[in-house]
Design an enzyme around this catalytic site. Structure first.
Site, PDB file in Angstrom:
ATOM      1  N   THR A   1       0.736  -1.398   0.018  1.00 63.01           N
ATOM      2  CA  THR A   1       0.004  -0.093   0.086  1.00 63.01           C
ATOM      3  C   THR A   1       0.668   1.172   0.035  1.00 63.01           C
ATOM      4  O   THR A   1       2.160   1.334   0.285  1.00 63.01           O
ATOM      5  CB  THR A   1      -0.924  -0.119   1.063  1.00 63.01           C
ATOM      6  OG1 THR A   1      -0.157  -0.154   2.311  1.00 63.01           O
ATOM      7  CG2 THR A   1      -1.974  -0.862   1.086  1.00 63.01           C
ATOM      8  N   ARG A   2       0.285   2.398  -0.349  1.00 61.33           N
ATOM      9  CA  ARG A   2       0.656   3.594  -0.346  1.00 61.33           C
ATOM     10  C   ARG A   2      -0.559   4.658  -0.341  1.00 61.33           C
ATOM     11  O   ARG A   2      -1.602   4.395  -0.576  1.00 61.33           O
ATOM     12  CB  ARG A   2       1.446   4.047  -1.923  1.00 61.33           C
ATOM     13  CG  ARG A   2       2.685   3.420  -2.101  1.00 61.33           C
ATOM     14  CD  ARG A   2       3.728   3.775  -1.125  1.00 61.33           C
ATOM     15  NE  ARG A   2       5.236   3.238  -1.456  1.00 61.33           N
ATOM     16  CZ  ARG A   2       5.584   1.948  -1.535  1.00 61.33           C
ATOM     17  NH1 ARG A   2       4.634   0.824  -0.493  1.00 61.33           N
ATOM     18  NH2 ARG A   2       6.591   1.423  -1.701  1.00 61.33           N
TER      19      ARG A   2
ATOM     20  N   LYS B   1      -0.280  -0.206   9.586  1.00 61.00           N
ATOM     21  CA  LYS B   1       0.958   0.308   9.171  1.00 61.00           C
ATOM     22  C   LYS B   1       1.190   1.685   9.695  1.00 61.00           C
ATOM     23  O   LYS B   1       0.452   2.738   9.512  1.00 61.00           O
ATOM     24  CB  LYS B   1       1.250   0.373   7.509  1.00 61.00           C
ATOM     25  CG  LYS B   1       2.366   0.964   7.178  1.00 61.00           C
ATOM     26  CD  LYS B   1       2.600   0.206   5.934  1.00 61.00           C
ATOM     27  CE  LYS B   1       2.427   1.025   4.607  1.00 61.00           C
ATOM     28  NZ  LYS B   1       2.923   0.377   3.330  1.00 61.00           N
TER      29      LYS B   1
ATOM     30  N   HIS C   1       8.568   9.298   8.771  1.00 60.88           N
ATOM     31  CA  HIS C   1       8.969   9.752   7.549  1.00 60.88           C
ATOM     32  C   HIS C   1      10.352  10.098   7.513  1.00 60.88           C
ATOM     33  O   HIS C   1      10.906  11.137   6.904  1.00 60.88           O
ATOM     34  CB  HIS C   1       8.141  10.984   7.241  1.00 60.88           C
ATOM     35  CG  HIS C   1       8.309  11.567   5.864  1.00 60.88           C
ATOM     36  ND1 HIS C   1       8.302  10.682   4.828  1.00 60.88           N
ATOM     37  CD2 HIS C   1       8.294  12.743   5.462  1.00 60.88           C
ATOM     38  CE1 HIS C   1       8.325  11.461   3.633  1.00 60.88           C
ATOM     39  NE2 HIS C   1       8.314  12.778   4.035  1.00 60.88           N
TER      40      HIS C   1
ATOM     41  N   CYS D   1      12.238  -0.412   3.080  1.00 59.94           N
ATOM     42  CA  CYS D   1      12.279   0.188   1.673  1.00 59.94           C
ATOM     43  C   CYS D   1      13.092   1.246   1.886  1.00 59.94           C
ATOM     44  O   CYS D   1      13.763   1.549   2.844  1.00 59.94           O
ATOM     45  CB  CYS D   1      10.692   0.515   1.895  1.00 59.94           C
ATOM     46  SG  CYS D   1      10.066   1.516   0.165  1.00 59.94           S
TER      47      CYS D   1
HETATM   48  C1  LIG Z   1       8.059   3.084   3.421  1.00 60.48           C
HETATM   49  C2  LIG Z   1       7.553   3.878   2.195  1.00 60.48           C
HETATM   50  C3  LIG Z   1       6.477   4.460   2.137  1.00 60.48           C
HETATM   51  C4  LIG Z   1       6.109   5.364   1.203  1.00 60.48           C
HETATM   52  N1  LIG Z   1       4.891   5.830   1.181  1.00 60.48           N
HETATM   53  C5  LIG Z   1       4.232   6.402   0.293  1.00 60.48           C
HETATM   54  C6  LIG Z   1       3.054   7.022   0.166  1.00 60.48           C
HETATM   55  O1  LIG Z   1       2.113   6.695   0.847  1.00 60.48           O
HETATM   56  N2  LIG Z   1       2.754   7.718  -0.945  1.00 60.48           N
HETATM   57  C7  LIG Z   1       3.401   8.134  -1.971  1.00 60.48           C
HETATM   58  O2  LIG Z   1       3.185   8.693  -2.893  1.00 60.48           O
HETATM   59  N3  LIG Z   1       4.649   7.653  -1.987  1.00 60.48           N
HETATM   60  C8  LIG Z   1       5.254   6.937  -0.963  1.00 60.48           C
HETATM   61  N4  LIG Z   1       6.618   6.489  -0.906  1.00 60.48           N
HETATM   62  C9  LIG Z   1       7.361   6.941  -2.013  1.00 60.48           C
HETATM   63  C10 LIG Z   1       7.190   6.065  -3.296  1.00 60.48           C
HETATM   64  O3  LIG Z   1       7.057   4.778  -2.973  1.00 60.48           O
HETATM   65  C11 LIG Z   1       8.503   6.365  -4.089  1.00 60.48           C
HETATM   66  O4  LIG Z   1       8.824   7.817  -4.188  1.00 60.48           O
HETATM   67  C12 LIG Z   1       8.590   5.483  -5.483  1.00 60.48           C
HETATM   68  O5  LIG Z   1       8.286   4.131  -5.131  1.00 60.48           O
HETATM   69  C13 LIG Z   1       9.892   5.858  -5.953  1.00 60.48           C
HETATM   70  O6  LIG Z   1       9.789   4.893  -7.338  1.00 60.48           O
HETATM   71  P1  LIG Z   1      11.066   4.968  -8.112  1.00 60.48           P
HETATM   72  O7  LIG Z   1      10.383   4.281  -9.573  1.00 60.48           O
HETATM   73  O8  LIG Z   1      11.750   6.134  -8.437  1.00 60.48           O
HETATM   74  O9  LIG Z   1      12.212   4.181  -7.618  1.00 60.48           O
HETATM   75  P2  LIG Z   1      12.265   2.537  -7.413  1.00 60.48           P
HETATM   76  O10 LIG Z   1      10.855   1.725  -7.248  1.00 60.48           O
HETATM   77  O11 LIG Z   1      13.297   1.933  -6.366  1.00 60.48           O
HETATM   78  O12 LIG Z   1      12.475   1.986  -8.903  1.00 60.48           O
HETATM   79  C14 LIG Z   1      13.984   2.083  -9.555  1.00 60.48           C
HETATM   80  C15 LIG Z   1      14.179   0.836 -10.030  1.00 60.48           C
HETATM   81  O13 LIG Z   1      15.461   1.014 -10.677  1.00 60.48           O
HETATM   82  C16 LIG Z   1      16.108  -0.436 -10.890  1.00 60.48           C
HETATM   83  N5  LIG Z   1      17.394   0.020 -11.444  1.00 60.48           N
HETATM   84  C17 LIG Z   1      18.420   0.639 -10.633  1.00 60.48           C
HETATM   85  N6  LIG Z   1      19.585   0.640 -11.033  1.00 60.48           N
HETATM   86  C18 LIG Z   1      19.548  -0.173 -12.456  1.00 60.48           C
HETATM   87  C19 LIG Z   1      20.205  -0.686 -13.068  1.00 60.48           C
HETATM   88  N7  LIG Z   1      21.767  -0.445 -13.113  1.00 60.48           N
HETATM   89  N8  LIG Z   1      19.755  -1.345 -14.250  1.00 60.48           N
HETATM   90  C20 LIG Z   1      18.440  -1.679 -14.178  1.00 60.48           C
HETATM   91  N9  LIG Z   1      17.575  -1.302 -13.333  1.00 60.48           N
HETATM   92  C21 LIG Z   1      17.979  -0.686 -12.124  1.00 60.48           C
HETATM   93  C22 LIG Z   1      15.688  -1.012  -9.507  1.00 60.48           C
HETATM   94  O14 LIG Z   1      16.064  -1.995  -9.216  1.00 60.48           O
HETATM   95  C23 LIG Z   1      14.460  -0.349  -9.165  1.00 60.48           C
HETATM   96  O15 LIG Z   1      13.614  -1.236  -9.610  1.00 60.48           O
HETATM   97  C24 LIG Z   1       6.946   5.695   0.115  1.00 60.48           C
HETATM   98  C25 LIG Z   1       8.254   5.078  -0.168  1.00 60.48           C
HETATM   99  C26 LIG Z   1       8.687   4.240   1.129  1.00 60.48           C
HETATM  100  C27 LIG Z   1      10.082   3.665   0.927  1.00 60.48           C
HETATM  101  O1  LIG Z   2       3.367  10.442   0.390  1.00 58.56           O
HETATM  102  C1  LIG Z   2       2.610  10.178   1.275  1.00 58.56           C
HETATM  103  O2  LIG Z   2       1.274  10.478   1.281  1.00 58.56           O
HETATM  104  C2  LIG Z   2       3.310   9.819   2.415  1.00 58.56           C
HETATM  105  C3  LIG Z   2       3.189  10.687   3.474  1.00 58.56           C
HETATM  106  C4  LIG Z   2       4.022  10.286   4.614  1.00 58.56           C
HETATM  107  C5  LIG Z   2       5.212   9.982   4.457  1.00 58.56           C
HETATM  108  C6  LIG Z   2       5.439   8.958   3.332  1.00 58.56           C
HETATM  109  N1  LIG Z   2       4.563   9.287   2.295  1.00 58.56           N
END
Ligand SMILES: Cc1cc2nc3c(=O)[nH]c(=O)nc-3n(C[C@H](O)[C@H](O)[C@H](O)COP(=O)(O)OP(=O)(O)OC[C@H]3O[C@@H](n4cnc5c(N)ncnc54)[C@H](O)[C@@H]3O)c2cc1C
Ligand SMILES: O=C(O)[C@@H]1CCCCN1
Length: 435
Positions: free
Chosen positions: A100-101, A317, A321, A364
């Site tokens: 979830t997010r 959960k 932050h 994460c």
């Molecule tokens: C605990 C937690 C709670 C969160 N809660 C929220 C929330 O409630 N609401 C919200 O909107 N956001 C939330 N977020 C934030 C959100 O999940 C992230 O901002 C988002 O998932 C980032 O996505 P991304 O695609 O940038 O990164 P990632 O998901 O990390 O994707 C990057 C990908 O690139 C791949 N990669 C890296 N290097 C290479 C390479 N050399 N070759 C090939 N592949 C590669 C990696 O393996 C990975 O799969 C939360 C994050 C966390 C950790």
């Molecule tokens: O993007 C969100 O909504 C949440 C808020 C709090 C921190 C983690 N991410």
């Protein structure tokens, strides 16, 4: 250590990185002959290192939420798109995994709230295309000192943008939100548009639709080299791919990839302990009993937030932050639990219906920028390389719109949104003395 500016990499650093990267065929596309056939007489039918390059309109590196949505939009625009992922999918080693997010319109800045209108539409569209439910409306309870800066920023943005809200006066709080101890002086507003996104399910859905549109996903293929140019070339252990443009959405590994392009961004990767807390009486904070997501600002050094019990029955959960700095390849070595202590004290004070010891702790990562705003921009020296990075723990909900604007940048189109808050140039430029 946080790098407070972006800068080109020094030659000796580049040599070190190059040494660590296995480069099939030296990773240099220009060493392949015009015919695209192996000029090394290696005699092997399974010659991976000397394979001819494949051509795409766009290669996207990283199949997290941002890369998947970028690839999806490129495919919708009829572009031949390759999405490369280092791990076998699905995986839980980046930032987009988990059940979830939170999705919400409540923000401290108008520019995020503005983007959210289209995000909701595009999430709904993906739900239709994939035939799955990705969003569940729960509302988001915003709590925090009524006179505090953060609470006021959220409240004012919601007011300015006419976000549907319900303000809970102290006298009526307990009736609407039972089993939560409100701090004296805290305000409480519910963003009624907010809810939960089913994250893992959403990634599956967007990947499936991308494939249906003719997109190619190659997982278990780590990019080990990027050769800027036109075409741009990327190398993995399986070969070299050429494309008109490249999008780097590598989450916590953004700087590792960017090091091949002589750019480093001021990104800090932190490990987040994702904590689930047991309800003393099952159902007390359940989604089915209409318990909302919540965000409590200015209650500790960083925000504390939570989601109703849903994905793991009887477990809520609640997370901090912020986390401790980590190398993304060594995430499990980061064992700091200071955040869990903060959360335990918080739970004991504010959530009397939860056992104040976490029942489940998952991991994460956040990739933080100094101002916690995203990076959505073209590479300063190579305009056909587009960067989506630094989503600072709040990027998931924006996936559909982030993907749309990264696609627009990759196609050389004018982006649908004003991207000035997300530009690389906002970071103080390289200063020689600081290197
Ligand atoms: C605990 C937690 C709670 C969160 N809660 C929220 C929330 O409630 N609401 C919200 O909107 N956001 C939330 N977020 C934030 C959100 O999940 C992230 O901002 C988002 O998932 C980032 O996505 P991304 O695609 O940038 O990164 P990632 O998901 O990390 O994707 C990057 C990908 O690139 C791949 N990669 C890296 N290097 C290479 C390479 N050399 N070759 C090939 N592949 C590669 C990696 O393996 C990975 O799969 C939360 C994050 C966390 C950790
Ligand atoms: O993007 C969100 O909504 C949440 C808020 C709090 C921190 C983690 N991410």
């Amino acid at each position: 250590m946080l790098i407070p500016y972006y800068f080109p990499i020094k030659a000796n650093e580049k040599a070190r990185i190059a040494e660590q990267s296995p480069r099939p065929f030296n990773g240099r596309i220009k060493q392949l002959p015009a015919s695209g056939r192996c000029r090394v007489n290696c005699q092997s039918k399974l010659c991976v290192a000397h394979m001819p390059p494949e051509d795409f309109d766009c290669v996207v590196i990283g199949a997290g939420v941002q890369g998947c949505f970028t690839a999806y939009h490129l495919a919708k625009n009829g572009k031949r798109t390759l999405l490369l992922e280092q791990f076998v999918l699905p995986h839980s080693r980046g930032s987009s995994h988990g059940q979830t997010r939170i999705i919400r319109k409540a923000y401290e800045h108008d520019f995020y709230t503005h983007m959210m209108a289209e995000c909701y539409q595009l999430w709904a569209q993906l739900e239709k295309e994939a035939g799955v439910q990705l969003y569940r409306r729960t509302g988001l309870l915003l709590m925090g000192p009524e006179k505090g800066r953060d609470f006021q920023l959220f409240r004012d943005t919601m007011e300015r943008n006419a976000i549907p809200t319900v303000t809970l006066a102290p006298g009526e709080f307990g009736r609407h939100i039972p089993h939560v101890n409100r701090s004296p002086g805290d305000g409480a507003i519910v963003d009624t548009t907010a809810g939960v996104l089913y994250a893992d399910r959403a990634l599956r859905a967007v990947q499936e639709v991308f494939r249906r549109l003719g997109g190619v996903i190659k997982d278990g293929e780590k990019v080990t080299d990027v050769q800027p140019g036109s075409p741009v070339a990327v190398t993995t252990a399986s070969g070299t791919y050429r494309a008109k443009s490249l999008v780097i959405t590598a989450g916590p590994w953004a700087n590792t990839l960017l090091s091949h392009t002589e750019l480093q961004l001021p990104l800090q990767v932190v490990k987040i302990n994702v904590c689930y807390w047991r309800e003393k009486t099952p159902g007390t904070y359940a989604v089915r009993n209409r318990f909302p997501c919540f965000l409590h600002v200015d209650v500790a050094e960083h925000h504390i937030y939570g989601l109703p019990s849903n994905e793991y029955p009887g477990l809520v959960k609640v997370c901090y932050h912020m986390g401790s700095e980590t190398d993304p390849d060594e995430r499990d070595r980061q064992t700091d639990r200071g955040d869990i202590d903060v959360l335990s004290r918080y739970i004991a004070r504010h959530f009397p219906g939860l056992v104040p010891t976490p029942a489940v702790v998952e991991s994460c990562m956040y990739t933080l920028t100094p101002d916690h705003h995203f990076v959505l921009d073209c590479h300063p020296s190579h305009r056909n390389i587009v960067i989506g990075a630094g989503f600072s723990g709040h990027g998931f909900k924006f996936g559909p719109v982030v993907g749309k604007v990264l696609c627009e940048l990759a196609l050389g189109r004018v982006p649908s949104y004003d991207l000035s808050p997300f530009k690389i140039q906002r970071f103080p430029p390289h200063s020689k003395s600081a290197l």
